[in-house]
Scaffold this motif. Sequence first.
Motif, PDB file in Angstrom:
ATOM      1  N   SER A  73       0.593  -1.375  -0.115  1.00 24.71           N
ATOM      2  CA  SER A  73      -0.174  -0.369  -0.013  1.00 24.71           C
ATOM      3  C   SER A  73       1.578   1.247  -0.462  1.00 24.71           C
ATOM      4  CB  SER A  73      -0.831  -0.378   1.397  1.00 24.71           C
ATOM      5  OG  SER A  73       0.094   0.648   2.162  1.00 24.71           O
ATOM      6  N   VAL A  74       2.336   1.551  -0.371  1.00 26.58           N
ATOM      7  CA  VAL A  74       2.532   2.261  -0.034  1.00 26.58           C
ATOM      8  C   VAL A  74       2.458   3.166  -1.520  1.00 26.58           C
ATOM      9  CG1 VAL A  74       5.336   3.300  -0.502  1.00 26.58           C
ATOM     10  CG2 VAL A  74       5.151   0.624   0.161  1.00 26.58           C
ATOM     11  N   GLY A  75       2.407   2.978  -2.711  1.00 27.32           N
ATOM     12  CA  GLY A  75       2.364   4.058  -3.956  1.00 27.32           C
ATOM     13  C   GLY A  75       3.627   5.486  -3.509  1.00 27.32           C
ATOM     14  N   ARG A  76       2.905   6.300  -3.538  1.00 20.62           N
ATOM     15  CA  ARG A  76       3.964   7.853  -3.237  1.00 20.62           C
ATOM     16  C   ARG A  76       3.794   8.508  -2.698  1.00 20.62           C
ATOM     17  NH1 ARG A  76       5.024   8.587  -8.643  1.00 20.62           N
ATOM     18  NH2 ARG A  76       5.302  10.426  -8.486  1.00 20.62           N
ATOM     19  N   ARG A  77       3.929   8.140  -1.597  1.00 17.97           N
ATOM     20  CA  ARG A  77       3.435   8.450  -0.014  1.00 17.97           C
ATOM     21  C   ARG A  77       4.418   8.616   0.180  1.00 17.97           C
ATOM     22  NH1 ARG A  77      -2.822  10.094   1.947  1.00 17.97           N
ATOM     23  NH2 ARG A  77      -2.370  11.326   0.461  1.00 17.97           N
ATOM     24  N   ILE A  78       5.432   8.416   0.793  1.00 14.89           N
ATOM     25  CA  ILE A  78       6.954   8.164   1.109  1.00 14.89           C
ATOM     26  C   ILE A  78       7.574   8.184   2.427  1.00 14.89           C
ATOM     27  CG2 ILE A  78       9.419   7.165   1.137  1.00 14.89           C
ATOM     28  CD1 ILE A  78       8.171   6.462  -2.097  1.00 14.89           C
ATOM     29  N   PRO A  79       7.468   8.411   3.578  1.00 10.44           N
ATOM     30  CA  PRO A  79       7.728   9.470   4.327  1.00 10.44           C
ATOM     31  C   PRO A  79       8.937   9.731   5.015  1.00 10.44           C
ATOM     32  CG  PRO A  79       6.810   7.808   5.813  1.00 10.44           C
ATOM     33  CD  PRO A  79       6.865   7.120   3.765  1.00 10.44           C
ATOM     34  N   TYR A  80      10.373   8.781   4.171  1.00 10.90           N
ATOM     35  CA  TYR A  80      11.336   8.934   4.315  1.00 10.90           C
ATOM     36  C   TYR A  80      12.389   9.542   3.052  1.00 10.90           C
ATOM     37  CZ  TYR A  80      10.382   4.688   7.269  1.00 10.90           C
ATOM     38  OH  TYR A  80       9.418   4.005   8.598  1.00 10.90           O
ATOM     39  N   ARG A  81      13.458  10.636   3.821  1.00  9.37           N
ATOM     40  CA  ARG A  81      14.399  11.628   2.728  1.00  9.37           C
ATOM     41  C   ARG A  81      14.567   9.686   1.351  1.00  9.37           C
ATOM     42  NH1 ARG A  81      14.657  16.664   3.313  1.00  9.37           N
ATOM     43  NH2 ARG A  81      16.452  16.754   2.200  1.00  9.37           N
ATOM     44  N   ILE A  82      16.293   9.395   2.276  1.00 11.94           N
ATOM     45  CA  ILE A  82      16.698   8.468   2.150  1.00 11.94           C
ATOM     46  C   ILE A  82      16.339   7.190   2.085  1.00 11.94           C
ATOM     47  CG2 ILE A  82      19.266   7.700   2.378  1.00 11.94           C
ATOM     48  CD1 ILE A  82      19.283  10.817   1.401  1.00 11.94           C
ATOM     49  N   LEU A  83      16.225   6.372   1.215  1.00 11.82           N
ATOM     50  CA  LEU A  83      15.661   4.547   0.634  1.00 11.82           C
ATOM     51  C   LEU A  83      16.882   4.071   0.057  1.00 11.82           C
ATOM     52  CD1 LEU A  83      12.887   5.502  -1.477  1.00 11.82           C
ATOM     53  CD2 LEU A  83      12.647   5.701   1.228  1.00 11.82           C
ATOM     54  N   HIS A  84      16.572   2.829   1.014  1.00 13.12           N
ATOM     55  CA  HIS A  84      17.806   1.799   0.260  1.00 13.12           C
ATOM     56  C   HIS A  84      16.451   0.939  -0.625  1.00 13.12           C
ATOM     57  CE1 HIS A  84      21.187  -1.138   0.044  1.00 13.12           C
ATOM     58  NE2 HIS A  84      20.243  -1.729  -0.320  1.00 13.12           N
TER      59      HIS A  84
ATOM     60  N   ASN B 158      21.658   2.910  -1.781  1.00 15.77           N
ATOM     61  CA  ASN B 158      20.613   4.434  -1.672  1.00 15.77           C
ATOM     62  C   ASN B 158      20.694   5.352  -1.760  1.00 15.77           C
ATOM     63  OD1 ASN B 158      21.265   3.090   1.107  1.00 15.77           O
ATOM     64  ND2 ASN B 158      22.514   4.238   2.173  1.00 15.77           N
ATOM     65  N   MET B 159      19.018   6.027  -2.226  1.00 14.38           N
ATOM     66  CA  MET B 159      19.223   7.383  -2.888  1.00 14.38           C
ATOM     67  C   MET B 159      17.788   7.885  -2.715  1.00 14.38           C
ATOM     68  SD  MET B 159      16.738   5.299  -6.397  1.00 14.38           S
ATOM     69  CE  MET B 159      18.289   4.301  -6.362  1.00 14.38           C
ATOM     70  N   HIS B 160      18.022   8.913  -2.703  1.00 12.32           N
ATOM     71  CA  HIS B 160      16.982  10.169  -2.520  1.00 12.32           C
ATOM     72  C   HIS B 160      15.297   9.539  -2.834  1.00 12.32           C
ATOM     73  CE1 HIS B 160      14.835  14.360  -1.522  1.00 12.32           C
ATOM     74  NE2 HIS B 160      15.796  13.961  -1.107  1.00 12.32           N
ATOM     75  N   ARG B 161      14.653  10.010  -2.111  1.00 11.61           N
ATOM     76  CA  ARG B 161      13.084   9.528  -1.695  1.00 11.61           C
ATOM     77  C   ARG B 161      12.805  10.126  -3.378  1.00 11.61           C
ATOM     78  NH1 ARG B 161      10.237  12.080   2.345  1.00 11.61           N
ATOM     79  NH2 ARG B 161      10.626  14.259   1.133  1.00 11.61           N
ATOM     80  N   ALA B 162      12.841  10.853  -4.307  1.00 15.68           N
ATOM     81  CA  ALA B 162      12.560  12.032  -5.457  1.00 15.68           C
ATOM     82  C   ALA B 162      13.372  10.527  -6.077  1.00 15.68           C
ATOM     83  CB  ALA B 162      13.470  13.106  -5.820  1.00 15.68           C
ATOM     84  N   ASP B 163      14.260  10.487  -6.477  1.00 17.48           N
ATOM     85  CA  ASP B 163      15.393   9.869  -7.493  1.00 17.48           C
ATOM     86  C   ASP B 163      14.561   8.077  -7.325  1.00 17.48           C
ATOM     87  OD1 ASP B 163      17.009  11.825  -8.186  1.00 17.48           O
ATOM     88  OD2 ASP B 163      18.085  11.453  -6.157  1.00 17.48           O
ATOM     89  N   ALA B 164      14.155   8.020  -6.118  1.00 20.03           N
ATOM     90  CA  ALA B 164      13.425   6.431  -6.317  1.00 20.03           C
ATOM     91  C   ALA B 164      12.201   7.051  -6.865  1.00 20.03           C
ATOM     92  CB  ALA B 164      13.413   6.088  -4.397  1.00 20.03           C
ATOM     93  N   LEU B 165      11.754   7.491  -6.781  1.00 17.89           N
ATOM     94  CA  LEU B 165       9.928   7.860  -7.378  1.00 17.89           C
ATOM     95  C   LEU B 165       9.870   8.091  -8.192  1.00 17.89           C
ATOM     96  CD1 LEU B 165       8.461  10.089  -5.084  1.00 17.89           C
ATOM     97  CD2 LEU B 165       7.876   7.662  -5.592  1.00 17.89           C
ATOM     98  N   ARG B 166      11.243   8.504  -9.329  1.00 19.21           N
ATOM     99  CA  ARG B 166      11.660   8.950 -11.237  1.00 19.21           C
ATOM    100  C   ARG B 166      12.125   7.664 -11.603  1.00 19.21           C
ATOM    101  NH1 ARG B 166      15.780  11.483 -10.688  1.00 19.21           N
ATOM    102  NH2 ARG B 166      15.078  13.055  -9.931  1.00 19.21           N
ATOM    103  N   LEU B 167      13.013   6.686 -11.006  1.00 23.15           N
ATOM    104  CA  LEU B 167      12.976   5.509 -10.996  1.00 23.15           C
ATOM    105  C   LEU B 167      11.394   4.740 -12.065  1.00 23.15           C
ATOM    106  CD1 LEU B 167      15.005   3.714 -11.975  1.00 23.15           C
ATOM    107  CD2 LEU B 167      15.428   2.907  -9.499  1.00 23.15           C
ATOM    108  N   MET B 168      10.652   4.804 -10.529  1.00 24.89           N
ATOM    109  CA  MET B 168       9.369   4.018 -10.345  1.00 24.89           C
ATOM    110  C   MET B 168       8.564   4.265 -11.362  1.00 24.89           C
ATOM    111  SD  MET B 168       5.984   3.880  -7.780  1.00 24.89           S
ATOM    112  CE  MET B 168       5.680   5.389  -8.040  1.00 24.89           C
TER     113      MET B 168
END
Length: 129
Positions: A10-21, A32-42
């Motif tokens: 149920s994640v979708g686009r709302r990610i409360p963390y700035r840095i993700l693995h 590890n990447m920034h939330r915006a980079d992860a969303l772009r990749l998604m």
Amino acid sequence: QPKSKAVFGSVGRRIPYRILHVISQDGESLGNMHRADALRLMDERGLKLVLLRENVEPPVYRLMSGQQIHEEQLKRAEKKKSSPKPGVVQKELSFSSAIAKNDLETKTKQIAQWIEKRHHVKVTIRQAK
């Protein structure tokens, strides 16, 4: 402040963390990447980000297709079904096939008491030598 435990998938686009693995669809670590980079990749890959572990630093997300998410949910539901429920006691009783009549009656009464108390009962009969 991160929200409470999200339901798997149920994640979708709302990610409360700035840095993700991030882990790729194939299971490879993308690092590890920034939330915006992860969303772009998604968005580029047409996949969804799913939270796997949040109590590690940084939290681990995986890119998954809708089909993979569905299969994982089914797997988790099956695993949850098979695990014993909290509060349910499982009793186990084993005896030989050459058991004496009186012993069998005693054990039968014990099983009946356990069933009355809503315990799960597992009976094993060993073959006599």
